[in-house]
Design a protein around this motif. Structure first.
Motif, short mmCIF file in Angstrom:
data_model
loop_
_atom_site.label_atom_id
_atom_site.label_comp_id
_atom_site.label_asym_id
_atom_site.label_seq_id
_atom_site.Cartn_x
_atom_site.Cartn_y
_atom_site.Cartn_z
N GLN A 41 0.82 -1.21 0.00
CA GLN A 41 0.00 0.00 0.00
C GLN A 41 0.86 1.26 0.00
N GLY A 42 2.18 1.06 -0.06
CA GLY A 42 3.10 2.18 0.08
C GLY A 42 3.25 2.99 -1.19
N GLU A 43 4.06 4.05 -1.07
CA GLU A 43 4.40 4.84 -2.26
C GLU A 43 5.85 4.58 -2.61
N LYS A 68 4.81 10.90 5.90
CA LYS A 68 4.24 9.61 6.28
C LYS A 68 5.17 8.45 5.92
N SER A 69 5.64 8.42 4.69
CA SER A 69 6.41 7.25 4.27
C SER A 69 7.72 7.14 5.02
N TYR A 261 1.83 18.63 -3.33
CA TYR A 261 0.96 17.67 -2.62
C TYR A 261 0.91 17.92 -1.12
N GLU A 264 -2.20 16.84 0.90
CA GLU A 264 -2.35 15.38 0.94
C GLU A 264 -1.32 14.78 1.90
N PHE B 277 -6.28 6.80 -1.88
CA PHE B 277 -5.56 7.59 -0.90
C PHE B 277 -6.55 8.10 0.15
N ASP B 281 -0.69 5.03 -0.04
CA ASP B 281 0.10 6.22 0.30
C ASP B 281 0.30 7.24 -0.82
N THR B 282 0.09 6.85 -2.07
CA THR B 282 0.39 7.78 -3.16
C THR B 282 -0.76 8.75 -3.38
N PRO B 283 -0.51 10.05 -3.22
CA PRO B 283 -1.61 11.00 -3.40
C PRO B 283 -1.93 11.21 -4.88
N LEU B 284 -3.16 11.57 -5.13
CA LEU B 284 -3.62 11.81 -6.50
C LEU B 284 -4.53 13.03 -6.40
N LYS B 285 -4.18 14.06 -7.13
CA LYS B 285 -4.95 15.30 -7.02
C LYS B 285 -5.88 15.41 -8.22
#
Ligand SMILES: Cc1cc2nc3c(=O)[nH]c(=O)nc-3n(C[C@H](O)[C@H](O)[C@H](O)COP(=O)(O)OP(=O)(O)OC[C@H]3O[C@@H](n4cnc5c(N)ncnc54)[C@H](O)[C@@H]3O)c2cc1C
Ligand SMILES: Cc1cc2nc3c(=O)[nH]c(=O)nc-3n(C[C@H](O)[C@H](O)[C@H](O)COP(=O)(O)OP(=O)(O)OC[C@H]3O[C@@H](n4cnc5c(N)ncnc54)[C@H](O)[C@@H]3O)c2cc1C
Ligand code: SF4
Ligand code: SF4
Ligand code: FES
Lengths: 289, 486
Positions: A41-43, A68-69, A261, A264, B277, B281-285
């Motif tokens: 679920q990570g980036e 966060k990461s 971002y 977010e 999200f 973890d990956t944001p998307l705008k």
């Protein structure tokens, strides 16, 4: 695969990890980076290869917990594994015998500047290093940097250690005191520091290289999310960089892209810290019981 | 059902496929088209005239034996339908969903002359889905030949080539730079068109397991390993790295915040699951007013994803879609030239995407924070036909106007990523960056290296990439058996 073999806490917010990644270690060179994915679920987080050991098949990562990461990564322990590590990515540093060179490392940027300084030294350069941090706590690898530098200057913003200055102050002094002597400068650190280093060295016309840390996803040139604007157009940092001529970078564009971002990132960090506290509370109450 | 006469067959209307209503589906990322039931599939299969000379097959790049598999469905013999299908097409659940049938198989169907063609794609999807849950067909590895083949890239071209070679008994390793195999199928095409877990992952995992295909993710060829190193270790190499490099327009404002490639937007959404999200973890705008430039499949996917993200965002904030939310497709030609699949355009319109035809951006305007605030466009008109036979658009002087938007997504096409060509001396490429390879076999200008799919043709289709992978596999097999000298 990608198991953490060693972990050091360099400061409250700076961690070092030695990670098993033989296929990366085999090819890694100074100036390159990897992308890690903690879990499904990570980036995808880009980190510089701060060091590597080809025979042991390991790479060393140093990261600062900023969101966060990286905060979550900070909670990983020896024996835990990343689900993915990919690299080495980007171009290696152009190492040659240039003569007299300066390596500037700011905060967690000291880590990526270290292998560059080391290789420059090995190539026969006279290496002057300037390392700096906000405060003593955040300073790292002074001993390692000293070992690969002919001269080392240490600064802190608050004067808690070394000279009380920004790195740009001793940098300017050297440029003034040895006119025409310095062949090339490398600077790695927060974008804002690199921006000011660029402004400092520009009047002296000394070639200055910075390693940019834009936001990335794939790291292989397929999204364009990492682009940086230079005098003569945009480039993809992950494949065209990460090193660029500091005097050509549009710093304001870079800084604004890094902030894109922010909302977010705040949401993610608040959510993470809340979960984390709940876990801590649970652990504590379990312990008490 | 009793045997019908051709007349009776032709009276059966083309069976619609159940879909989520537009109102429902913009609120989620689940699949839009729900697929035929057995009843519907059989009924649609009854429409096929079982032509002696089936023209439909000429329209299929891999020559699926269409009337035969349709007859098996009609007879209810699903195992047989699967067998016929898999002889030519390993991935029917995928092709049935994404092939541009209206310009391929279905465009040649005889029924299309007077009425509507047989819904070959929908029946194919039914066959593929049946197989995913019933597993009637056993993929078996052929007797080991001792030969090793490296496949670079795990998109449809690479996967197809790998599967065929493994069935012939060769030892196959796939190298993939991303952390998940599948190519565009996982990072580009959205979940609502092609489910990732139940379809793609299932197809790839089943095949890899049954055939002992080794899939090494996180290997960027050109960096982690180079082609010359692979040459030293493998008897043959297939290059199926696709065309993943995004193009941007050269207009002012292109580097403002909020301007991105469709690749970035879709990768964040699909591969990284940014639409979920902060659970992922990956944001998307997503902007309030989004413009997508281009009108291919990629543009439709980006626009429809944006629409869903707007609704989801509004949903999270507890109300209906934010008033004034809009998603535009901005295309410099007219509706007649739209290259996307018909079904996607139709779905996009139903969902409320606004189409601005004969419109082209000339500048993107920013605010004091370096973010997009508007897009300056110019109206176009169609001029004389160009080499491609399409009438080329020309700007109408003085027709500029500003479109208020806060996000601009470019979906203008892609070209091959050159990263893989590090240390691949002698591998010839065209001026468009595509690899030069012969159409029949996929042989490149280096002995022992084949290429196929988008890396050779430029952005094309899933099925044409699969076809190229298949032809190369057959040729690699002959080469490894020593049947010809390169
Ligand atoms: C080529 C490259 C090499 C890097 N090497 C290192 C390294 O060796 N050690 C290290 O600590 N960090 C390094 N970084 C930066 C690191 O990738 C980011 O700090 C990390 O992605 C932040 O993730 P997060 O989720 O923890 O924070 P986020 O929540 O994503 O961000 C928190 C804050 O950091 C800023 N930020 C976000 N992404 C970046 C970024 N890529 N660079 C700088 N600031 C960012 C945001 O604006 C925000 O204010 C590197 C980046 C690149 C592109
Ligand atoms: C958003 C979108 C929607 C589309 N919709 C449709 C549709 O509806 N119908 C249709 O038929 N077609 C559609 N297409 C086109 C279709 O997806 C492609 O033509 C097809 O996927 C090409 O297959 P390929 O195997 O050649 O390449 P790709 O699918 O691109 O796969 C190439 C793989 O190689 C990997 N790779 C690249 N470089 C390296 C490297 N150096 N080392 C290791 N691995 C590497 C990539 O990560 C990727 O996984 C669409 C494309 C996009 C982008
Ligand atoms: S693979 Fe595609 S073109 Fe061929 S029959 Fe199936 S849907 Fe038609
Ligand atoms: S052309 Fe149409 S009717 Fe004839 S066999 Fe093909 S699908 Fe059936
Ligand atoms: S990170 Fe995607 S192109 Fe650089």
């Amino acid at each position: 695969m990608y198991t953490i073999l060693e972990k050091q806490v360099l400061s409250d917010v700076t961690k070092l990890m030695v990670v098993e990644a033989p296929q990366v270690a085999r090819k890694a060179r100074a100036g390159q980076f990897i992308i890690v994915l903690m879990h499904d679920q990570g980036e995808r987080v880009p980190l510089t290869i701060a060091d590597y050991d080809r025979t042991a098949g390991t790479i060393t990562l140093i990261f600062q917990e900023v969101g966060k990461s990286t905060k979550e990564m900070g909670t990983m322990k020896v024996g835990d594994s990343f689900s993915h590590v990919v690299g080495p990515l980007g171009h290696p540093t152009d190492i040659e015998n240039y003569g007299e060179v300066i390596c500037v490392g700011g905060g967690v940027g000291i880590a990526p500047v270290y292998p560059i300084a080391r290789e420059l030294k090995e190539a026969g350069n006279h290496v002057i290093s300037i390392i700096g941090a906000r405060t003593k706590e955040l300073l790292l690898w002074e001993d390692k940097m000293r070992a690969v530098s002919d001269e080392l200057i240490v600064t802190t913003d608050d004067g808690s250690y070394g000279r009380k200055d920004l790195v740009t102050v001793p940098l300017k002094e050297i440029l003034d005191s040895r006119p025409g002597k310095i062949a090339k400068i490398w600077a790695i650190g927060p974008a804002i520091m690199m921006k000011f280093v660029a402004a400092t060295t520009k009047p002296y016309n000394v070639p200055t290289i910075v390693s940019l840390n834009t936001i990335m996803i794939d790291g292989t040139g397929m999204c364009g999310g990492c682009r940086v604007v230079l005098d003569d157009g945009a480039r993809f940092v992950c494949v065209d960089g990460p090193e660029f001529d500091a005097h050509k970078v549009d710093w304001n564009n870079l800084l604004s892209r890094l902030a894109f971002y922010r909302n977010e990132e705040q949401t993610a960090v608040q959510r993470f810290e809340k979960d984390h506290e709940c876990n801590l509370d649970r652990a504590i109450s379990n312990g008490v019981r | 059902m009793a045997q019908l006469s051709p007349k009776e067959r032709m009276k059966i209307p083309r069976q619609e496929m159940p879909v989520q209503t537009p109102e429902d589906r913009v609120q989620n990322f689940q699949e839009v088209a729900l697929g035929y039931t057995l009843e519907l599939a059989k009924r649609e299969a009854e429409r096929c005239l079982q032509c002696k000379e089936p023209h439909c097959m000429e329209g299929c790049p891999v020559e699926v034996r269409i009337p035969e598999f349709i007859k098996a469905v009609r007879d209810g013999d699903m195992a047989e339908a699967v067998k016929i299908m898999k002889d030519k097409n390993n991935l029917p659940a995928i092709c049935g969903r994404v092939c541009p049938q209206e310009v391929q198989c279905e465009s040649r169907c005889i029924l299309g002359k007077k009425g509507e063609p047989v819904a070959i794609g929908r029946i194919e999807r039914f066959v593929g889905d049946y197989e995913l849950s019933n597993k009637t067909f056993e993929l078996a590895k052929g007797p080991a030949t001792g030969k090793k083949v490296a496949i670079i890239g795990s998109g449809p071209a690479g996967i197809t080539c790998a599967v065929d070679l493994a069935r012939m008994g060769h030892e196959v390793t796939i190298f993939e730079s991303l952390h998940t195999p599948g190519g565009v199928l996982v990072y580009g095409i959205p979940e609502f068109r092609l489910p990732k877990e139940s379809v793609i992952k299932a197809e790839i995992e089943t095949a890899a397991k049954a055939l002992s295909i080794r899939i090494l993710t996180d290997y960027v060829i050109g960096r982690t390993l180079t082609i010359d190193e692979l040459q030293a270790e493998y008897d043959a190499i297939f290059l199926g790295t696709g065309a993943g490099l995004p193009m941007f327009m050269r207009i002012p404002g292109i580097n403002l915040n909020g301007v991105m490639s469709a690749n970035e937007f879709l990768t964040r959404s699909n591969l990284m699951k940014g639409y979920r999200f902060p659970e992922f973890d990956t944001p998307l705008k997503v902007g309030k007013r989004v413009a997508v430039i281009g009108a291919g499949n990629v543009a439709m996917d980006a626009a429809r994803s944006a629409l869903r993200l707007q609704s989801l965002k509004a949903g999270r904030n507890g109300d209906q879609a934010e008033p004034g939310s809009e998603v535009h497709i901005v295309y410099r030609r007219s509706s007649a030239e739209v290259p996307a699949r018909l079904e996607e355009v139709h779905h996009a319109k139903e969902e409320g995407v606004i189409f601005d035809f004969l419109t082209n951006p000339v500048e993107i305007l920013g605010d004091e924070k370096n973010a997009v605030r508007a897009m300056r466009c110019i109206r176009m008109e169609l001029g004389e036909p160009d080499q491609s036979g399409r009438r080329s658009p020309v700007p109408i002087q003085g027709s500029e106007f500003d479109m208020e938007v806060d996000e601009v997504i470019f979906a203008l096409g892609t070209s091959p990523n050159p990263l893989v060509f590090t240390n691949a001396g002698g591998l010839e490429r065209s001026k468009h960056g595509t690899v030069v390879a012969d159409q029949e076999h996929g042989r490149t200008t280096i002995k022992g290296i084949w290429a196929g799919g988008d890396v050779v043709t430029g952005a094309a289709t899933v099925i044409s990439a699969m076809g190229a992978g298949k032809r190369a596999a057959a040729d690699i097999d002959r080469y490894l058996k020593g049947e010809f000298d390169w």
